[in-house]
Motif scaffolding. Structure first.
Motif, PDB file in Angstrom:
ATOM      1  N   THR A 115      25.114  12.400  20.659  1.00  0.00           N
ATOM      2  CA  THR A 115      25.180  14.134  21.393  1.00  0.00           C
ATOM      3  C   THR A 115      24.876  15.018  20.127  1.00  0.00           C
ATOM      4  O   THR A 115      24.608  16.267  20.345  1.00  0.00           O
TER       5      THR A 115
ATOM      6  N   LEU B 236      21.577  15.787  19.973  1.00  0.00           N
ATOM      7  CA  LEU B 236      21.175  17.011  20.879  1.00  0.00           C
ATOM      8  C   LEU B 236      21.606  18.539  20.799  1.00  0.00           C
ATOM      9  O   LEU B 236      20.964  19.238  22.010  1.00  0.00           O
TER      10      LEU B 236
ATOM     11  N   ARG C  88      19.682  20.941  19.550  1.00  0.00           N
ATOM     12  CA  ARG C  88      18.066  21.429  20.120  1.00  0.00           C
ATOM     13  C   ARG C  88      17.994  23.132  20.987  1.00  0.00           C
ATOM     14  O   ARG C  88      19.135  23.326  21.317  1.00  0.00           O
TER      15      ARG C  88
ATOM     16  N   LEU D   6      23.005  17.583  28.805  1.00  0.00           N
ATOM     17  CA  LEU D   6      23.780  16.387  27.961  1.00  0.00           C
ATOM     18  C   LEU D   6      23.183  15.083  28.526  1.00  0.00           C
ATOM     19  O   LEU D   6      22.694  14.232  27.932  1.00  0.00           O
TER      20      LEU D   6
ATOM     21  N   ASN E  84      19.550  13.897  28.972  1.00  0.00           N
ATOM     22  CA  ASN E  84      19.298  12.935  27.878  1.00  0.00           C
ATOM     23  C   ASN E  84      20.056  12.071  27.650  1.00  0.00           C
ATOM     24  O   ASN E  84      19.735  11.463  26.402  1.00  0.00           O
TER      25      ASN E  84
END
Length: 311
Positions: A191, A194, A197, A218, A221
């Motif tokens: 996480t 991510l 991003r 989240l 992914n």
């Protein structure tokens, strides 16, 4: 660019990983073994009825009281009416006990795995996304749980919980309560990556509610990681659950459970009972763990981009 290449590039990573899992021998073998054993457990009432037996019915006429309670006949009393023989001492049908035992073991492991993964995923995502003092505080707690003597505490909890609470419920809750730590740490790391991003920055800038960021941005992914976590956590949970029942601190001795059967069979085997009483439930437990492990390894390889070039 060929049509096959275009189709491959338009498939989702999850779809590609599942296709790679299906192409690997370990994925196919693991899925087949697991499917057959799970079907035997889920269809336990039907299979026991097909044999004409009940796992809770005692058959005193099948055991020899003058021979330590061992079943009459060869191979532990195997016959057309009792396909795997009878349980020493009680005469309960071993086939019915094993298929019901598979069901009990699998249902407890599935429930504990699902609950622990939900807890670990929620905590891991919250730590990785929120950061700051929240991440630092929970991070120390996760570190503490990693060093906690989990097995001893599992045994202690089983002994002090009131007898009025069903043992399967207690075992499931206890396994889930201590099984989420590894998932939380793994999801936390994923996480954090991510959260840096652009699409997460865009969700923050647009004022997307927190729960929607978790569920819509989240979680999709993290599906690949979670699939591997579930596949590898399940056999470990099966082993711990059976181990606790084997030690006598899991389910009641009268419960049809693989760990209970294996634990009781040790004593009977020492007193001269047929080895089949130990071998049959052990093979069932081995097949569950083997199938889930093979499938989990295949999923892990399929989602691992570092091995993509080797395939």
């Amino acid at each position: 660019m060929t049509a096959a290449v275009v189709r491959a590039r338009t498939r989702s990573p999850l779809s590609l990983a599942l296709r790679r899992t299906g192409r690997s021998w370990s994925g196919r073998a693991g899925a087949l073994i697991l499917l057959l054993v799970l079907l035997a457990g889920l269809c336990a009432p039907l299979l026991a009825a097909l044999e004409g037996q009940d796992p809770h019915a005692f058959h005193g006429d099948l055991v020899d009281g003058n021979n330590g309670g061992n079943p009459f006949g060869s191979f532990g009393g195997v016959s057309g009416a009792h396909w795997f023989g009878a349980e020493p001492g009680t005469g309960r049908d071993l086939f019915a006990l094993v298929v019901y035992g598979i069901r009990t073991t699998v249902l407890i492991a599935i429930a504990a795995t699902v609950i622990s993964v939900i807890i670990g995923t929620t905590i891991g995502m919250a730590m990785g996304y929120l950061g700051g003092w929240f991440e630092a505080t929970l991070g120390r707690f996760v570190d503490f749980m990693f060093g906690f003597p989990t097995l001893l505490f599992l045994i202690a909890l089983q002994l002090i919980v009131p007898a009025s609470i069903p043992k399967p419920v207690v075992l499931t809750v206890v396994l889930a309560a201590f099984g989420w730590v590894g998932t939380a740490r793994l999801i936390h790391t994923q996480t954090r990556q991510l959260a840096a991003r652009e699409f997460i920055d865009a969700a923050r800038a647009s004022g997307t509610p927190l729960h929607r960021v978790f569920v819509s941005e989240l979680l999709p992914n993290l599906v690949g990681t979670l699939a591997v976590v579930v596949a590898l956590s399940f056999p470990a949970t099966v082993a711990v659950s059976a181990g606790l029942s084997f030690l006598g601190v899991g389910l009641d001795p009268s419960s049809p459970d693989l760990g209970v059967l294996i634990g009781q069979s040790i004593t009977w085997t020492y007193t001269g009972a047929d080895a089949g009483y130990l071998i049959v439930p052990s093979i069932a437990l081995l097949l569950i763990i083997l199938g889930a492990t093979l499938l989990g390894d295949a999923l892990r390889d399929a989602f691992d981009v570092r091995t993509e070039g080797a395939r």
